[in-house]
Write an enzyme that holds these catalytic residues in place. Structure first.
Site, PDB file in Angstrom:
ATOM      1  N   ASP A 158      -6.845  23.276  27.933  1.00 31.24           N
ATOM      2  CA  ASP A 158      -5.749  23.372  29.586  1.00 31.24           C
ATOM      3  C   ASP A 158      -5.271  24.672  29.607  1.00 31.24           C
ATOM      4  OD1 ASP A 158      -3.306  23.076  27.829  1.00 31.24           O
ATOM      5  OD2 ASP A 158      -2.631  22.506  29.786  1.00 31.24           O
ATOM      6  N   GLU A 164      -0.808  21.214  28.044  1.00 33.45           N
ATOM      7  CA  GLU A 164       0.426  22.011  26.978  1.00 33.45           C
ATOM      8  C   GLU A 164       1.035  22.448  28.365  1.00 33.45           C
ATOM      9  OE1 GLU A 164       2.458  24.665  25.095  1.00 33.45           O
ATOM     10  OE2 GLU A 164       1.118  25.387  26.819  1.00 33.45           O
TER      11      GLU A 164
HETATM   12 ZN    ZN Z   1       0.423  29.264  27.906  1.00 36.17          ZN
HETATM   13 ZN    ZN Z   2      -0.684  27.911  24.428  1.00 33.06          ZN
END
Ligand code: ZN
Ligand code: ZN
Length: 467
Positions: free
Chosen positions: A88, A151
């Site tokens: 992501d 993340e």
């Molecule tokens: Zn980042």
């Molecule tokens: Zn990262």
């Protein structure tokens, strides 16, 4: 013996073509389009599946867990060495000179969202793994490249992974910088909320919008004001812009005036690297007479948060000898007259101070402005791996050998990487010392030669740590 750098060079074209495919996918969290099949929206899942397809193509075992996390595996056995990366990205945002979803090579660099955080580095680690396989090397400890897709926001990906898979005890995350990060600060986020109002003032704050995410310094700020003094405000605005590092623009509206400021986005772990358009906007507005609700919102930001990355005005200035300063990013400022306001502040804190202390100080300060504070219960505590741990010494030796930087030392940072999820986990690459840090910014890029050197370092590291 394998010449790792030479090996990496051979993969250049294949690597760039795979990176192009990954960058082409907008994989920012998109829960507005979430479905049972795509819990974070289709984009993050698409990028994950692209990674797994590379693994299948190249003959690895792959596994997809609920379209939010997956892994590519090599070798056999129970225990494994983990490499934790993510597919992501933060949203593209504005201000790009190229299409953020089209990998563009220019001046020895590749530009595109995710080239340095974290599609480029995670893919370099993947090619490090591929190097072992293509050279017929079978590791004695299984290796898993785990790819998350949340993340940048809530880590639901790795949390899910740890629920259903055996936890890795040792590994690295190629999601930060070289040489190596063996300590990470804690990370906690707060929302300070303000009530709306239907009362008007000499000037009335209709709306205030700035910032996209808690971990980014806001580049833009936009406000709408109901006023009869639009000309006075615009004159003052032009004067103000002469003295500050932001640019701006204004427009008269039927109700009064609309103002826009542009600063510089940066990663929230070091707000000094950016220019917060939102807090500059509040500081400019503070000189005018506003309706009470608007005035409180503006004054809280201007008095307590502006240009204060060490949170001195909140009474939170704190430094640990090993882990460094507590830092604060003002990531989102959002206000409408009817619904009220919200200010999102994200703190990175060293060992020696607790989130409860930050909560207390923020509450004490916000109360004066009528703000109420909520702490996100999902905070992260500081993480530290001893520099004499063989994981650290092995990776540092390989880094020094391949770069010739004999004096390199492991570091402590404010960024939270997946490394903290492993007892013996460190962050390792892929931004090299001296290279421009463009993570989370417009025109995100990485030098191609650096990505290939990272690949070569990852190949040797995986080999040495699992042979
Ligand atoms: Zn980042
Ligand atoms: Zn990262």
């Amino acid at each position: 013996m394998i010449d790792w750098k030479k090996e990496a060079e051979k993969y250049k074209d294949d690597y760039l073509s795979d990176l192009k495919a990954l960058v082409a996918i907008d994989s920012a969290r998109d829960v507005e389009h979430a479905t049972d099949e795509f819990p974070l929206g289709p984009g993050p899942a698409k990028a994950l599946n692209q990674f797994l397809e590379f693994g299948n193509r190249d003959g690895f075992t792959t596994h997809n867990i609920d379209n939010i996390v997956g892994y590519i595996e090599y070798g056999t056995g129970e225990d494994y060495f983990a490499v934790l990366g993510h597919a992501d990205t933060v949203p593209a945002g504005k201000g790009w000179d190229t299409n953020p979803f089209e990998l563009t090579e220019k001046d020895g660099k590749v530009f595109g969202r995710g080239t340095s955080d974290d599609k480029g580095p995670a893919l370099a680690a993947y090619y490090g793994l591929k190097m072992l396989k293509d050279n017929g090397i079978m590791p004695n400890l299984k290796i898993r490249l785990v790819i998350g897709t949340d993340e940048e926001t809530n880590w639901t990906c790795m949390k899910r992974y740890f629920e259903v898979e055996p936890a890795p005890k040792i590994g690295f995350s190629p999601d930060a910088e070289f040489p190596l990060i063996n300590g990470e600060k804690g990370n906690v986020t707060f929302e300070t909320k303000f009530a709306g109002s239907d009362k008007e003032g000499e000037n009335t704050l209709l709306s205030f919008k700035s910032g996209l995410k808690e971990n980014m310094v806001p580049r833009e700020a936009e406000v709408e004001i109901k006023t009869d003094d639009a000309d006075f405000i615009s004159t003052k605005f032009e004067e103000y812009l002469l003295d500050v590092p932001v640019t701006g623009d204004y427009e008269n509206t039927p109700e009064g005036i609309k103002l826009e400021m542009i600063g510089k986005a940066a990663h929230g772990m070091e707000p000094k690297n950016g220019i917060n358009a939102g807090t500059y906007m509040a500081t400019f507005l503070k000189q005018f007479n506003f309706d009470e609700a608007g005035k409180n919102f503006i004054a809280f930001i201007a008095d307590k948060l502006h240009d204060d990355s060490r949170a001195v005005n909140l009474g939170l200035q704190f430094t640990d000898d090993i882990m460094g300063d507590l830092t604060m990013n003002v990531g989102i400022m959002d206000y409408t007259q009817a619904d009220g306001g919200m200010v999102n502040t994200n703190f990175r804190y060293p060992k020696g101070i607790e989130p409860a202390k930050i909560d207390e100080q923020l509450k004490n300060n916000a109360a004066y402005y009528g703000g109420s504070v909520e702490m996100d219960p999902d905070f992260m505590v500081p993480h530290f791996v001893d520099p004499s741990d063989p994981l650290v010494t092995t990776l540092m030796d390989i880094y020094k050998e391949q770069t010739g930087q004999e004096g390199a030392e492991p570091e402590i940072v404010g960024g939270g990487t997946y490394a903290r999820m492993m007892k013996r986990g460190v962050a390792f690459g892929a931004l090299f010392p001296g290279a421009e840090d463009t993570m989370h910014q417009a025109n995100e890029s990485q030098r191609v030669s650096d990505l290939l050197l990272a690949m070569s370092i990852y190949g040797q590291s995986l080999y040495n740590l699992t042979k």
